[in-house]
Scaffold this active site. Sequence first.
Site, PDB file in Angstrom:
ATOM      1  N   CYS A   1       0.815  -1.225   0.000  1.00 15.88           N
ATOM      2  CA  CYS A   1       0.000   0.000   0.000  1.00 15.88           C
ATOM      3  C   CYS A   1       0.850   1.278   0.000  1.00 15.88           C
ATOM      4  O   CYS A   1       1.525   1.556  -0.975  1.00 15.88           O
ATOM      5  CB  CYS A   1      -0.996  -0.053   1.152  1.00 15.88           C
TER       6      CYS A   1
ATOM      7  N   HIS B   1      -3.491  -4.763   1.534  1.00 12.86           N
ATOM      8  CA  HIS B   1      -2.835  -5.086   2.815  1.00 12.86           C
ATOM      9  C   HIS B   1      -2.848  -6.592   3.081  1.00 12.86           C
ATOM     10  O   HIS B   1      -3.714  -7.076   3.808  1.00 12.86           O
ATOM     11  CB  HIS B   1      -3.580  -4.387   3.964  1.00 12.86           C
TER      12      HIS B   1
ATOM     13  N   GLU C   1      -1.084  -8.315   5.000  1.00 20.95           N
ATOM     14  CA  GLU C   1      -0.846  -8.615   6.423  1.00 20.95           C
ATOM     15  C   GLU C   1      -2.139  -8.679   7.227  1.00 20.95           C
ATOM     16  O   GLU C   1      -2.151  -9.166   8.348  1.00 20.95           O
ATOM     17  CB  GLU C   1       0.127  -7.589   7.022  1.00 20.95           C
TER      18      GLU C   1
END
Length: 194
Positions: free
Chosen positions: A78, A178, A180
């Site tokens: 990002c 994202h 994660e």
Amino acid sequence: MKIGILSLQGDVEEHEYALRKAAAELGKTIEVVRVKKNLGDVSALVLPGGESTTFSALADVGQLKKAIEGGLPVFATCAGVVFLAREVRDRVVGSTRQKTLGVLDIEVVRNAYGRQRNSFETELEVREVGRVRAVFIRAPAIVKTWGRAEPLAYVETPGFGATAAVVLQKPHLATVFHPELSTTSLHVYFLRGL
Ligand code: GLN
């Protein structure tokens, strides 16, 4: 192997967790360290999501650029992708004049989907990785790739058509979403390539 996460701002903890989980899945031993100005002896670096103008303002751009040009692999997500791009503009204000690392052969449009309320989740098919759940939070769009940048996944972006959501520019990996927050598969893919 020591993996650094640029920890000036952004979702550092989530990357720390995802990296540890990915390493465990691979049976690989890694040490995850938070880095600010001094990179120390890390073998790879994660640029997290957050606010790319803050990275531009707070990071030691010269030192990072030198390390990356010297072969340090980077996993950018990002805002990290904005920071690692060669060309950046904003959907609304146009030129952002922010300092970037100028590494990835991509042109990025910041905040391409609009404001915070236009954030969304979707499923993407990522070449060499498989199907992943992808969380887009005030995401940028990669509107152009050239040179060594190789798109591994695409996403439909209003006003821009299909844009690259994942780019591999060996040894670097970039995702405009994202990973994660929803999957370890991109972290596994990055670690496997080191
Ligand atoms: N909008 C931010 C930027 O352009 C990126 C947002 C994020 O990392 N979730 O820097």
